[in-house]
Design an enzyme around this catalytic site. Structure first.
Site, PDB file in Angstrom:
ATOM      1  N   ASP A  53     -18.547  64.068-105.775  1.00 43.53           N
ATOM      2  CA  ASP A  53     -17.325  64.095-104.993  1.00 43.53           C
ATOM      3  C   ASP A  53     -16.268  64.964-105.676  1.00 43.53           C
ATOM      4  O   ASP A  53     -15.764  64.598-106.734  1.00 43.53           O
ATOM      5  CB  ASP A  53     -16.823  62.649-104.854  1.00 43.53           C
ATOM      6  N   ASP A  90     -13.294  70.209 -99.898  1.00 46.89           N
ATOM      7  CA  ASP A  90     -13.713  68.863-100.287  1.00 46.89           C
ATOM      8  C   ASP A  90     -15.206  68.698-100.004  1.00 46.89           C
ATOM      9  O   ASP A  90     -15.660  68.988 -98.902  1.00 46.89           O
ATOM     10  CB  ASP A  90     -12.890  67.844 -99.483  1.00 46.89           C
TER      11      ASP A  90
END
Ligand SMILES: *[C@@H]1O[C@H](CO)[C@@H](O)[C@H](O)[C@H]1NC(C)=O
Ligand SMILES: *[C@@H]1O[C@H](CO)[C@@H](O)[C@H](O)[C@H]1NC(C)=O
Length: 479
Positions: A151, A357
């Site tokens: 992440d 992201d």
């Protein structure tokens, strides 16, 4: 993708020369009157049931290469596949929590729909979501293999730990037992790294009765991990190990982690793996996200790719967002459909913060930009029957009567004259052959965070050269 150039021409030379004058892109425009669309076999829209593992390649030089697979799907050893609606709902939660961290509350007007503001801890909410990718790393002595969601939108790395003082959810691998590892060391509450947790997690650290630092991180939507902050030996490859890697030994963990053992934080904070391995890898990592749940990609720390990939890489500047030290800021300048630059006021892009992201599935655009994209796309798709909206995706088609379809090419240009020509998997989100949707969504407000999500990153080699503060895109990083 064609980089440093205009997108492919559209065949209207008059229009193209107008575009050439108005475009901010450098380089020769319209040199390629190549195709303006992708032809997709409708069969290829359907999910594959078996894993087509690519042979894992050894990293060259000072780099560590890890195989990446989708969290759900045949390559990730089973697990329940959530529905598309679930995936998109969780995705929206993640986007809302990112906004709650990056957009000042004063900008949230009275008519704004920020539905989850009430049930998400505002300052530290992070939603892991379902549309995510996992890698397997080794931890401890002797080494245990742990599959973690990676992440770029969070910083600390954690895994569930025995004795699971409060709670551990079900994971596929055995839960890490720190008491059986000879290299495990608790971090003390008085140490500097313990205080760094405040910025890395958004929560002040706690202190156990025996003076062990206690971390807590929430990901919105009721997902969280709380536990002891500790140091361990982290083993990325047989030759690359790190003693004293700081991680969270999770004793109370709940949420949508889908059987993964925890999370690998690739954000910009000093506690992220990028910073903790900086001496060896120089804050340089790259990944390729596979385009189907049945194929594999990679996450690589350090510089490692073929000369051909290296020359094809085009770099755009990365920026820091003043509101949070976690995210990777980017600058998007224009959007193209079928080779034509959409007429979107430049202020639309300059007024919204923008990030890339790995954990957001669908890219989120300012509503003004999205409307222009959707309208141009629809105009070129009029021959196909439409299908009902799918959650946040409002432009869907029914291809069930076709064996092949033509969809217009879509591309984006980034600061630094980097043009990213999306493969079809970066344009369409196929729920089924009868419901294939444009894979972009609008934010609620033009001031919300523009997020370049992972569907639009599929198949590219995406390079984070954090030392030089630049982000690279290369074509054909994986299948
Ligand atoms: C780490 O700290 C926890 C909580 O104080 C304690 O239960 C555990 O035994 C400690 N482990 C080691 C190896 O010191
Ligand atoms: C597909 O073809 C059938 C038979 O011609 C027709 O009844 C049906 O409406 C078509 N479906 C769509 C979505 O166009």
């Amino acid at each position: 993708m064609g980089t440093n150039t205009s997108p492919h021409g559209y065949g209207h030379l008059g229009l193209m020369s107008l575009l050439a004058l108005s475009s901010l892109l450098v380089g020769a425009l319209c040199r390629e009157l190549a195709s303006t669309h992708h032809t997709i076999e409708v069969n290829s829209l359907l999910p594959s049931a078996s894993c087509k593992t690519s042979s894992s390649k050894a990293a060259s030089g000072n780099a560590a290469w890890l195989k990446v697979v989708h969290k759900h799907g045949p390559c990730a050893a089973g697990g329940q596949q959530p529905t598309h609606v679930d995936i998109l709902r969780e995705d929206q939660k993640r986007v809302e929590t990112i906004n709650s961290r990056l957009v000042p509350a004063s900008l949230v007007g009275p008519n704004r729909v920020r539905q989850s503001a009430a049930n998400i801890p505002a300052k530290s909410g992070r939603t892991v979501g379902s549309g995510n990718y996992v890698v397997t790393v080794g931890l401890g002595t002797p080494k245990r293999d742990l599959t973690l969601i990676f992440d770029t939108g969070s910083d600390i790395t954690w895994t569930q730990c025995k004795p699971c003082v409060k709670y551990c959810y079900q994971q596929r691998e055995p839960i890490f037992d720190s008491s059986t590892s000879t290299s495990y060391i608790n971090v003390s509450c008085t140490s500097a790294s313990c205080s760094q947790l405040a910025t890395a997690t958004g929560n002040s650290p706690g202190c156990s009765s025996s003076s062990t630092c206690v971390y807590g991180i929430q990901y919105g939507d009721q997902s969280y991990s709380v536990g002891f902050f500790a140091k361990e030996k982290l083993i990325l490859t047989p030759t690359d190990a790190f003693d004293g890697f700081m991680f969270g030994c999770g004793q109370n963990n709940r949420g949508l982690f889908g059987g993964a053992a925890g999370l690998l934080g690739l954000g910009r904070n000093t506690l992220s793996i990028v910073e903790q391995t900086a001496v060896k890898y120089g804050r340089y990592f790259s990944y390729c996200l596979p385009s189907s749940t049945a194929s594999t990609g990679h996450l690589t720390f350090g510089k490692s790719y073929s000369a051909a990939t290296a020359t094809a890489l085009k770099f755009t500047p990365l920026s820091t967002l003043s509101q949070s030290g976690t995210f990777y800021g980017i600058t998007i300048q224009a959007i193209y459909v079928g080779g034509q630059m959409l007429s979107i006021p430049p202020s639309t892009f300059s007024n919204a913060p923008a990030i890339i992201d790995s954990g957001t599935v669908i890219s989120r655009l300012p509503p003004t930009a999205y409307a222009a994209l959707r309208d141009a796309f629809k105009q070129k798709m009029t021959k196909y029957p439409t299908a009902p909206a799918l959650s946040i995706l409002d432009t869907c088609y029914d291809f069930s009567n076709y064996t092949a379809v033509d969809i217009p090419k879509v591309g984006l240009s980034f600061a630094g004259a980097v043009y990213v020509d999306l493969p079809w998997v970066g344009i369409m989100y196929p729920a089924s052959a009868s419901r294939v949707c444009l894979a972009f969504a609008a934010n609620a407000d033009d001031r919300d965070v523009l997020i370049y999500g992972n569907v639009q990153q599929l198949k590219f080699e995406v390079v984070y050269d954090v030392g030089a503060m630049r982000l690279g895109f290369g074509p054909g990083g994986c299948a």
